[in-house]
Design a protein around this motif. Structure first.
Motif, PDB file in Angstrom:
ATOM      1  N   LEU A 233      84.677   2.976  -6.473  1.00 59.10           N
ATOM      2  CA  LEU A 233      84.217   3.075  -4.962  1.00 59.10           C
ATOM      3  C   LEU A 233      82.930   2.688  -5.011  1.00 59.10           C
ATOM      4  N   ASP A 234      82.947   1.976  -3.947  1.00 63.23           N
ATOM      5  CA  ASP A 234      81.513   1.499  -3.612  1.00 63.23           C
ATOM      6  C   ASP A 234      81.307   1.805  -2.426  1.00 63.23           C
ATOM      7  N   LEU A 235      80.015   2.056  -2.120  1.00 59.64           N
ATOM      8  CA  LEU A 235      79.464   3.054  -1.397  1.00 59.64           C
ATOM      9  C   LEU A 235      78.127   2.546  -1.253  1.00 59.64           C
ATOM     10  N   PRO A 236      76.812   2.968   0.464  1.00 57.27           N
ATOM     11  CA  PRO A 236      76.170   2.118  -0.034  1.00 57.27           C
ATOM     12  C   PRO A 236      74.665   2.859  -0.952  1.00 57.27           C
ATOM     13  N   ALA A 237      73.878   2.348  -1.492  1.00 54.11           N
ATOM     14  CA  ALA A 237      73.314   3.052  -2.486  1.00 54.11           C
ATOM     15  C   ALA A 237      72.321   4.138  -1.715  1.00 54.11           C
ATOM     16  N   GLU A 238      71.745   4.775  -0.400  1.00 59.18           N
ATOM     17  CA  GLU A 238      71.655   5.828   0.300  1.00 59.18           C
ATOM     18  C   GLU A 238      72.667   6.849  -0.399  1.00 59.18           C
ATOM     19  N   PHE A 239      73.731   6.839  -0.332  1.00 58.72           N
ATOM     20  CA  PHE A 239      74.650   8.174  -0.927  1.00 58.72           C
ATOM     21  C   PHE A 239      74.686   8.599  -1.954  1.00 58.72           C
ATOM     22  N   THR A 240      74.676   9.904  -1.653  1.00 59.57           N
ATOM     23  CA  THR A 240      74.872  10.586  -3.413  1.00 59.57           C
ATOM     24  C   THR A 240      75.608  11.504  -3.708  1.00 59.57           C
TER      25      THR A 240
ATOM     26  N   PHE B 227      84.760  14.198  -5.324  1.00 49.89           N
ATOM     27  CA  PHE B 227      83.624  14.398  -4.780  1.00 49.89           C
ATOM     28  C   PHE B 227      83.714  14.537  -3.327  1.00 49.89           C
ATOM     29  N   ALA B 228      81.944  14.751  -3.144  1.00 48.46           N
ATOM     30  CA  ALA B 228      81.743  13.978  -1.870  1.00 48.46           C
ATOM     31  C   ALA B 228      80.421  13.335  -1.922  1.00 48.46           C
ATOM     32  N   PHE B 229      80.985  12.898  -0.502  1.00 42.43           N
ATOM     33  CA  PHE B 229      79.117  11.647  -0.442  1.00 42.43           C
ATOM     34  C   PHE B 229      78.188  12.285   0.390  1.00 42.43           C
ATOM     35  N   LYS B 230      77.277  11.714   0.474  1.00 40.88           N
ATOM     36  CA  LYS B 230      76.085  12.394   1.770  1.00 40.88           C
ATOM     37  C   LYS B 230      74.961  11.171   1.535  1.00 40.88           C
ATOM     38  N   THR B 231      74.776  11.216   2.657  1.00 39.13           N
ATOM     39  CA  THR B 231      72.718  10.491   3.148  1.00 39.13           C
ATOM     40  C   THR B 231      71.833  11.783   4.015  1.00 39.13           C
ATOM     41  N   ALA B 232      71.123  11.537   3.487  1.00 40.84           N
ATOM     42  CA  ALA B 232      69.205  12.113   3.464  1.00 40.84           C
ATOM     43  C   ALA B 232      69.998  12.435   5.146  1.00 40.84           C
TER      44      ALA B 232
ATOM     45  N   LEU C   2      81.455  11.749   3.711  1.00 37.61           N
ATOM     46  CA  LEU C   2      82.983  11.546   2.865  1.00 37.61           C
ATOM     47  C   LEU C   2      83.318  12.151   1.492  1.00 37.61           C
ATOM     48  N   GLU C   3      84.778  12.175   1.559  1.00 35.86           N
ATOM     49  CA  GLU C   3      85.178  12.960   1.161  1.00 35.86           C
ATOM     50  C   GLU C   3      86.222  13.019   0.046  1.00 35.86           C
ATOM     51  N   ILE C   4      86.026  12.695  -1.432  1.00 35.59           N
ATOM     52  CA  ILE C   4      87.442  11.660  -1.781  1.00 35.59           C
ATOM     53  C   ILE C   4      87.898  12.663  -3.196  1.00 35.59           C
ATOM     54  N   THR C   5      89.570  13.032  -2.917  1.00 35.79           N
ATOM     55  CA  THR C   5      89.852  13.716  -3.965  1.00 35.79           C
ATOM     56  C   THR C   5      91.304  12.641  -4.749  1.00 35.79           C
ATOM     57  N   LEU C   6      91.270  12.732  -6.140  1.00 38.41           N
ATOM     58  CA  LEU C   6      92.107  11.265  -7.138  1.00 38.41           C
ATOM     59  C   LEU C   6      92.963  12.940  -7.671  1.00 38.41           C
ATOM     60  N   VAL C   7      94.689  12.211  -7.548  1.00 41.98           N
ATOM     61  CA  VAL C   7      95.290  12.999  -8.423  1.00 41.98           C
ATOM     62  C   VAL C   7      95.691  12.452  -9.078  1.00 41.98           C
ATOM     63  N   GLN C   8      95.976  12.519 -10.774  1.00 40.14           N
ATOM     64  CA  GLN C   8      97.046  11.608 -11.046  1.00 40.14           C
ATOM     65  C   GLN C   8      97.470  13.022 -12.420  1.00 40.14           C
TER      66      GLN C   8
ATOM     67  N   ILE D 127      91.301  10.796   0.977  1.00 37.53           N
ATOM     68  CA  ILE D 127      90.061  10.374   1.624  1.00 37.53           C
ATOM     69  C   ILE D 127      89.599  10.787   3.000  1.00 37.53           C
ATOM     70  N   SER D 128      87.920  11.607   3.209  1.00 39.24           N
ATOM     71  CA  SER D 128      88.233  11.923   4.394  1.00 39.24           C
ATOM     72  C   SER D 128      86.083  10.850   4.701  1.00 39.24           C
ATOM     73  N   LEU D 129      86.688  11.150   6.164  1.00 33.73           N
ATOM     74  CA  LEU D 129      84.789  11.068   6.204  1.00 33.73           C
ATOM     75  C   LEU D 129      84.803  11.521   7.742  1.00 33.73           C
ATOM     76  N   GLU D 130      84.299  12.681   7.737  1.00 33.20           N
ATOM     77  CA  GLU D 130      83.922  12.686   8.998  1.00 33.20           C
ATOM     78  C   GLU D 130      82.265  13.073   9.860  1.00 33.20           C
ATOM     79  N   LYS D 131      81.606  12.852  11.179  1.00 31.22           N
ATOM     80  CA  LYS D 131      80.607  13.613  11.024  1.00 31.22           C
ATOM     81  C   LYS D 131      80.644  14.682  12.586  1.00 31.22           C
ATOM     82  N   TRP D 132      80.006  15.683  12.603  1.00 30.68           N
ATOM     83  CA  TRP D 132      80.420  16.734  12.971  1.00 30.68           C
ATOM     84  C   TRP D 132      78.681  17.282  14.373  1.00 30.68           C
ATOM     85  N   GLY D 133      78.873  18.063  15.262  1.00 31.72           N
ATOM     86  CA  GLY D 133      78.143  18.244  15.773  1.00 31.72           C
ATOM     87  C   GLY D 133      77.571  17.715  17.603  1.00 31.72           C
ATOM     88  N   ASN D 134      76.152  17.995  17.473  1.00 30.45           N
ATOM     89  CA  ASN D 134      76.288  17.311  18.906  1.00 30.45           C
ATOM     90  C   ASN D 134      75.495  15.607  19.048  1.00 30.45           C
ATOM     91  N   ASP D 135      74.835  15.012  17.311  1.00 30.84           N
ATOM     92  CA  ASP D 135      74.602  13.586  17.838  1.00 30.84           C
ATOM     93  C   ASP D 135      75.520  13.141  17.294  1.00 30.84           C
TER      94      ASP D 135
END
Length: 322
Positions: A43-50, A202-207, A214-220, A288-296
């Motif tokens: 999976l490719d993500l911007p480098a800021e994601f950990t 896995f879950a990926f977040k950025t500071a 962003l969360e991803i679950t792979l089952v094989q 795969i899910s990408l979620e953002k929550w809160g007031n902003d």
């Protein structure tokens, strides 16, 4: 091992659906990507994601990377853990105290056999925990499997064989290492073995966005097993989308949520081996899910258009490793 892992951020939302735009040049990943090895995919993500690993299992076996060391360091680590368990000083993830059953090796690899300490025999379990240790590429590794004891002994032999299989194949995974298809990747480690039954999440977040993940679950599943179950979104606005060559369902939503104050933006994809595939052929399930929550929600750097670009780029990049 049954179905997908339950992910906290994947709870149902009371949201309004939005029409999913087709991927265009404006909705692709524009930042320099970093390549991540997850399960048997990349999976490719911007480098800021950990990443943070939510969980993994190979059958009933889990793998850990314990740190750099020598053969002597590994021996001291095993002895110290065995002594601590023997003194009643070690608890499992649920806070249950463990007792030492034996220090038996498994197929030449040093190990420990543990069991739960039950205050009341009524609550005693028929499961033992077996730990197997190895030194690989200068890294101390541990595989832990739950061995169920039954009268027939069949499941016990099966789970012990899986533990030995995984322990034999466990290796460290270096940063930015991208192994071939023979390996299944978790955070900091890999298992070099054919597909049997595995789940990696896995879950990926950025500071810059502590309220987005962003969360991803792979089952094989391997040959001889049914394809893993899928639970695609059933909203009327859900649309078909192919990801990594697998058919699936995508849903994009924005609105009030049931689990956090304020609105949320949520993109979800569920896909994999098509329904109706004959049992015994194995298969793949992708969530795969990408979620953002809160007031902003529309704050920089990831407002809704930027999230859509991130989403499309991530889904377009997901691929099985060859």
């Amino acid at each position: 091992m049954a179905g997908l892992l339950t992910i906290a951020l994947a709870m149902p939302l009371a949201l309004r659906a939005e029409t999913a735009p087709s991927p265009t040049k404006e909705t692709t990943m524009t930042q320099t990507p970093r390549h991540w090895c997850i399960g048997r995919f990349a999976l490719d993500l911007p480098a800021e994601f950990t990443p943070v690993e939510i969980g993994h299992s190979f059958g009933t076996t889990r793998v850990e990377r314990l740190g750099q060391g020598s053969d002597q360091d590994l021996r001291r680590l095993i002895d110290a853990r065995g002594d601590a368990v023997g003194r009643g000083l070690v608890q499992d993830d649920q806070g249950v105290t463990l007792r030492l059953v034996s220090r038996d090796p498994l197929e030449g690899m040093p190990g420990l056999v543990l069991a739960e300490v039950a205050d009341d025999p009524v609550f005693a379990t028929d499961t033992t925990r077996r730990e197997v240790y190895a030194l690989r590429r200068g890294q101390m590794m541990r595989a832990t499997g739950d061995i169920v004891v039954n009268e027939a002994g069949d499941l016990r032999r099966e789970t012990t064989a899986t533990l030995a299989h995984v322990a034999t194949g466990m290796q460290p995974l270096d940063e930015d290492e991208m192994p071939g298809a023979a390996s299944s990747c978790i955070l900091g480690a890999q298992v070099v073995a054919p597909v049997d039954a595995e789940t990696v999440s896995f879950a990926f977040k950025t500071a810059a966005e502590d309220n987005m993940a962003l969360e991803i679950t792979l089952v094989q599943r391997g040959e001889g097993q049914p394809a893993p179950a899928q639970e695609p979104p059933s909203h009327p606005a859900a649309t078909n989308r192919t990801v990594a060559g697998f058919p699936g369902t995508e849903l994009r939503q924005r609105g009030e949520t049931e689990w956090v104050a304020g609105e949320a933006i949520r993109f979800v994809y569920v896909g994999g081996t098509p329904a109706g595939t004959p049992d015994g052929q194995g298969g793949v399930s992708i969530r795969i899910s990408l979620e953002k929550w809160g007031n902003d929600l529309d704050g920089a750097p990831y407002d809704e258009p930027a999230m859509a670009a991130l989403w499309d780029g991530a889904l377009s990049s997901l691929r099985q490793r060859r």
